[in-house]
Scaffold this motif. Structure first.
Motif, PDB file in Angstrom:
ATOM      1  N   GLU A  10       0.684  -1.000  -0.301  1.00  0.00           N
ATOM      2  CA  GLU A  10      -0.080   0.118  -0.031  1.00  0.00           C
ATOM      3  C   GLU A  10       0.779   1.798   0.014  1.00  0.00           C
ATOM      4  O   GLU A  10       0.254   1.944  -0.439  1.00  0.00           O
ATOM      5  CB  GLU A  10      -0.630  -0.414   1.076  1.00  0.00           C
ATOM      6  CG  GLU A  10      -0.429  -0.334   2.243  1.00  0.00           C
ATOM      7  CD  GLU A  10       0.044  -1.353   2.922  1.00  0.00           C
ATOM      8  OE1 GLU A  10       0.120  -1.659   3.585  1.00  0.00           O
ATOM      9  OE2 GLU A  10      -0.762  -2.897   2.392  1.00  0.00           O
ATOM     10  N   GLU A  13       1.970   1.993  -3.895  1.00  0.00           N
ATOM     11  CA  GLU A  13       1.173   2.284  -4.610  1.00  0.00           C
ATOM     12  C   GLU A  13       1.145   4.229  -4.908  1.00  0.00           C
ATOM     13  O   GLU A  13       1.193   4.240  -5.394  1.00  0.00           O
ATOM     14  CB  GLU A  13       0.092   1.382  -4.527  1.00  0.00           C
ATOM     15  CG  GLU A  13      -1.002   2.135  -5.707  1.00  0.00           C
ATOM     16  CD  GLU A  13      -0.473   1.581  -6.720  1.00  0.00           C
ATOM     17  OE1 GLU A  13      -1.128   2.443  -7.418  1.00  0.00           O
ATOM     18  OE2 GLU A  13       0.427   0.490  -7.278  1.00  0.00           O
ATOM     19  N   ALA A  14       0.844   3.843  -2.736  1.00  0.00           N
ATOM     20  CA  ALA A  14       0.870   5.690  -2.394  1.00  0.00           C
ATOM     21  C   ALA A  14       2.418   6.354  -2.934  1.00  0.00           C
ATOM     22  O   ALA A  14       1.856   7.571  -3.694  1.00  0.00           O
ATOM     23  CB  ALA A  14       0.477   5.880  -1.057  1.00  0.00           C
ATOM     24  N   ARG A  16       4.048   5.213  -6.055  1.00  0.00           N
ATOM     25  CA  ARG A  16       4.095   5.970  -7.370  1.00  0.00           C
ATOM     26  C   ARG A  16       3.008   6.089  -7.108  1.00  0.00           C
ATOM     27  O   ARG A  16       3.493   7.375  -8.580  1.00  0.00           O
ATOM     28  CB  ARG A  16       3.558   4.243  -7.536  1.00  0.00           C
ATOM     29  CG  ARG A  16       4.819   3.302  -7.676  1.00  0.00           C
ATOM     30  CD  ARG A  16       3.808   1.831  -8.319  1.00  0.00           C
ATOM     31  NE  ARG A  16       5.253   1.063  -7.932  1.00  0.00           N
ATOM     32  CZ  ARG A  16       6.234   0.303  -8.543  1.00  0.00           C
ATOM     33  NH1 ARG A  16       6.329   1.343  -9.881  1.00  0.00           N
ATOM     34  NH2 ARG A  16       6.559  -0.643  -8.045  1.00  0.00           N
ATOM     35  N   LYS A  17       2.038   6.838  -7.006  1.00  0.00           N
ATOM     36  CA  LYS A  17       1.033   7.512  -7.625  1.00  0.00           C
ATOM     37  C   LYS A  17       0.797   9.127  -7.007  1.00  0.00           C
ATOM     38  O   LYS A  17       1.437   9.996  -7.863  1.00  0.00           O
ATOM     39  CB  LYS A  17      -0.692   6.974  -6.012  1.00  0.00           C
ATOM     40  CG  LYS A  17      -1.309   6.371  -7.087  1.00  0.00           C
ATOM     41  CD  LYS A  17      -2.411   5.960  -6.326  1.00  0.00           C
ATOM     42  CE  LYS A  17      -3.102   4.712  -6.520  1.00  0.00           C
ATOM     43  NZ  LYS A  17      -4.879   4.807  -5.662  1.00  0.00           N
ATOM     44  N   GLN A  18       2.553   9.289  -5.462  1.00  0.00           N
ATOM     45  CA  GLN A  18       1.908  11.059  -5.259  1.00  0.00           C
ATOM     46  C   GLN A  18       3.630  11.181  -6.231  1.00  0.00           C
ATOM     47  O   GLN A  18       3.417  12.577  -6.790  1.00  0.00           O
ATOM     48  CB  GLN A  18       3.376  10.758  -4.117  1.00  0.00           C
ATOM     49  CG  GLN A  18       3.517  12.403  -4.319  1.00  0.00           C
ATOM     50  CD  GLN A  18       2.100  13.344  -3.382  1.00  0.00           C
ATOM     51  OE1 GLN A  18       1.392  12.564  -3.858  1.00  0.00           O
ATOM     52  NE2 GLN A  18       2.834  14.706  -3.897  1.00  0.00           N
ATOM     53  N   PHE A  20       3.577   9.346 -10.073  1.00  0.00           N
ATOM     54  CA  PHE A  20       2.819  10.209 -11.187  1.00  0.00           C
ATOM     55  C   PHE A  20       2.447  11.707 -10.950  1.00  0.00           C
ATOM     56  O   PHE A  20       2.172  12.638 -12.079  1.00  0.00           O
ATOM     57  CB  PHE A  20       2.101   9.083 -10.859  1.00  0.00           C
ATOM     58  CG  PHE A  20       1.223   9.213 -12.776  1.00  0.00           C
ATOM     59  CD1 PHE A  20       1.785   9.304 -14.096  1.00  0.00           C
ATOM     60  CD2 PHE A  20       0.023   9.806 -12.661  1.00  0.00           C
ATOM     61  CE1 PHE A  20       1.787   9.571 -15.286  1.00  0.00           C
ATOM     62  CE2 PHE A  20      -0.521   9.718 -13.649  1.00  0.00           C
ATOM     63  CZ  PHE A  20       0.433   9.656 -14.883  1.00  0.00           C
ATOM     64  N   ALA A  21       1.483  11.952  -9.782  1.00  0.00           N
ATOM     65  CA  ALA A  21       0.572  13.530 -10.286  1.00  0.00           C
ATOM     66  C   ALA A  21       1.766  14.973  -9.779  1.00  0.00           C
ATOM     67  O   ALA A  21       1.501  15.558 -10.657  1.00  0.00           O
ATOM     68  CB  ALA A  21       0.180  13.107  -8.149  1.00  0.00           C
ATOM     69  N   LYS A  24       3.214  14.624 -13.535  1.00  0.00           N
ATOM     70  CA  LYS A  24       2.954  15.287 -14.402  1.00  0.00           C
ATOM     71  C   LYS A  24       2.265  17.178 -13.694  1.00  0.00           C
ATOM     72  O   LYS A  24       1.645  17.394 -14.789  1.00  0.00           O
ATOM     73  CB  LYS A  24       0.631  14.561 -14.257  1.00  0.00           C
ATOM     74  CG  LYS A  24      -0.073  14.634 -14.571  1.00  0.00           C
ATOM     75  CD  LYS A  24      -1.463  14.028 -14.235  1.00  0.00           C
ATOM     76  CE  LYS A  24      -2.363  14.361 -15.369  1.00  0.00           C
ATOM     77  NZ  LYS A  24      -4.413  13.728 -14.993  1.00  0.00           N
TER      78      LYS A  24
END
Length: 54
Positions: A10, A13-14, A16-18, A20-21, A24
């Motif tokens: 978890e 994944e968190a 990776r999302k951070q 990526f954001a 972006k």
């Protein structure tokens, strides 16, 4: 000697999302600042190409 960090799924994944954001947002900001997506022609060369003349 290399340091290795192991994250739980978890947190992995968190993270990776951070990341990526963040990337972006940086790309979006750069595109806005440079006007790269502007619908207007940004040079004489672009205008000539659009008109089909040299």
């Amino acid at each position: 000697m290399a340091v290795q960090v192991t994250l739980s799924p978890e947190y992995d994944e968190a993270l990776r999302k951070q990341v990526f954001a963040t990337i972006k947002d940086a790309v979006t900001d750069a595109r806005q600042k440079t006007g790269i997506d502007s619908p207007w022609l940004n040079s004489k060369r672009a205008a000539a190409k659009w008109l089909g003349i040299s």
